[in-house]
Design a protein around this motif. Structure first.
Motif, mmCIF file in Angstrom:
data_model
loop_
_atom_site.group_PDB
_atom_site.id
_atom_site.type_symbol
_atom_site.label_atom_id
_atom_site.label_comp_id
_atom_site.label_asym_id
_atom_site.label_seq_id
_atom_site.Cartn_x
_atom_site.Cartn_y
_atom_site.Cartn_z
ATOM 1 N N UNK A 65 0.826 -1.201 0.000
ATOM 2 C CA UNK A 65 0.000 0.000 0.000
ATOM 3 C C UNK A 65 0.863 1.255 0.000
ATOM 4 N N UNK A 66 0.382 2.285 -0.713
ATOM 5 C CA UNK A 66 0.934 3.631 -0.642
ATOM 6 C C UNK A 66 -0.229 4.602 -0.578
ATOM 7 N N UNK A 73 -2.848 8.129 8.664
ATOM 8 C CA UNK A 73 -3.650 8.083 7.441
ATOM 9 C C UNK A 73 -5.126 8.254 7.771
ATOM 10 N N UNK A 74 -5.751 9.218 7.107
ATOM 11 C CA UNK A 74 -7.154 9.515 7.335
ATOM 12 C C UNK A 74 -7.395 10.460 8.473
ATOM 13 N N UNK A 75 -6.381 10.718 9.313
ATOM 14 C CA UNK A 75 -6.515 11.630 10.452
ATOM 15 C C UNK A 75 -7.749 11.323 11.287
ATOM 16 N N UNK A 80 6.456 10.891 5.074
ATOM 17 C CA UNK A 80 7.003 12.231 4.866
ATOM 18 C C UNK A 80 5.892 13.272 4.823
ATOM 19 N N UNK A 81 6.297 14.522 4.988
ATOM 20 C CA UNK A 81 5.363 15.645 4.890
ATOM 21 C C UNK A 81 6.021 16.761 4.096
ATOM 22 N N UNK A 82 5.240 17.410 3.248
ATOM 23 C CA UNK A 82 5.725 18.548 2.463
ATOM 24 C C UNK A 82 4.810 19.746 2.714
ATOM 25 N N UNK A 83 5.413 20.865 3.111
ATOM 26 C CA UNK A 83 4.641 22.068 3.402
ATOM 27 C C UNK A 83 5.032 23.146 2.393
ATOM 28 N N UNK A 132 2.570 11.700 3.095
ATOM 29 C CA UNK A 132 2.640 10.446 2.351
ATOM 30 C C UNK A 132 2.801 9.283 3.330
ATOM 31 N N UNK A 133 2.300 8.112 2.893
ATOM 32 C CA UNK A 133 2.275 6.922 3.736
ATOM 33 C C UNK A 133 2.667 5.709 2.892
ATOM 34 N N UNK A 134 3.106 4.642 3.594
ATOM 35 C CA UNK A 134 3.401 3.399 2.899
ATOM 36 C C UNK A 134 2.988 2.212 3.757
#
Length: 288
Positions: free
Chosen positions: A19-20, A50-52, A66-69, A85-87
């Protein structure tokens, strides 16, 4: 100051058994003040799942990567885009194991690789029994003589070369690695902690050494190397020699060599090139 997180999108992809996923938010301050990366990142922990909270079942199969702002164009640092992003967290065993979900450069990552093959070795006797635990003695090997006038035959020995790769924080313990290298296991050693584990009996495994490299700030990769021989416990047959070579004899010394009067090595010993044993637990190896 309080941040508002406005959900934009969420996606998950299952490809080749893994999964990604990703999720995207717009972030702003409720007082319409300018904000920065530190402020956003300090308040992002709930969204690094994932999904918060909106996809609790799927979240168990995903881990934060990772996180990109990025500030929105013309937003004057008041509106930002946050992409997480998640894996996959799918492991080898029934349950998720922390080391199974690490990427190759992360501290705690581990992998196991093996190469199982046949190796040709010299033997002078067949149908023999290896001394208990691979400990050599000075007794003549009992078995069927198979050499010809002291020349051995080849025997295909099944062995396995196994390596374990660990990524650790802090400098490796080089002195311990040196002290254990070239020794056999004094206790049963298990490769794998979950799923299909592999147990090596006492004396069957030799630690042949390790390679280390620095991969990041105080982060090191260690590659431990082993040879596994459950058949001969790494022992070898050695024929007795004198200044003329291998000492040989035949059943009827005064008669010519024939099919029933074959010249063979007189005495053959078991020899152990790795007589020392130790507990491999001293290496601190992690394997899943």
């Amino acid at each position: 100051m309080a941040l508002q997180w406005i959900k934009q999108s969420r996606s998950a992809t299952f490809d080749r058994g893994k999964w990604n996923g990703s999720q995207n938010y717009l972030v702003r301050d409720d007082a319409d003040a300018s904000i920065n990366v530190f402020t956003i990142a300090s308040n992002a922990s709930a969204y690094e799942v994932f999904g918060a909270g909106d996809d609790t079942t799927m979240a168990t199969y995903m881990r934060f990567v990772s996180a990109t702002y990025t500030p929105v164009s013309d937003g004057m640092d008041k509106i930002w885009s946050a992409v997480f992003t998640f894996e996959s967290t799918m492991g080898d065993g029934i349950n998720i194991v922390a080391a199974d979900v690490k990427t190759e450069t992360e501290v705690g990552f581990t992998s196991i690789e093996s190469n199982i093959r046949e190796e040709a070795i010299d033997i002078w006797r067949t149908g023999t029994t290896v001394p208990s635990g691979g400990t050599q003695d000075n007794n003549d090997i009992v078995g069927t003589k198979s050499d010809s006038a002291g020349e051995p035959i080849s025997f295909l020995l099944p062995i396995a070369s196994i390596s374990i790769r660990n990524v650790i924080y802090g400098r490796p313990n080089y002195a311990t690695i040196m002290a254990v290298a070239g020794k056999r296991n004094s206790a049963a050693f298990t490769f794998g902690a979950t799923g299909q584990t592999f147990v090596c009996a006492i004396g069957t495994l030799v630690f042949t050494g390790a390679s280390t490299s620095r991969t990041g700030p105080n982060v090191y990769e260690i590659n431990y190397q082993f040879n596994y021989d459950p058949t001969l416990y790494h022992m070898r047959q050695i024929a007795m020699r004198d200044l003329k070579g291998v000492k040989t004899s035949r059943p009827t010394p005064g008669s010519p060599v024939s099919a029933s009067n074959v010249e063979t090595a007189s005495v053959v010993f078991w020899r152990q090139p790795f007589p020392d044993t130790t507990a491999f637990s001293a290496l601190g190896i992690v394997s899943t």
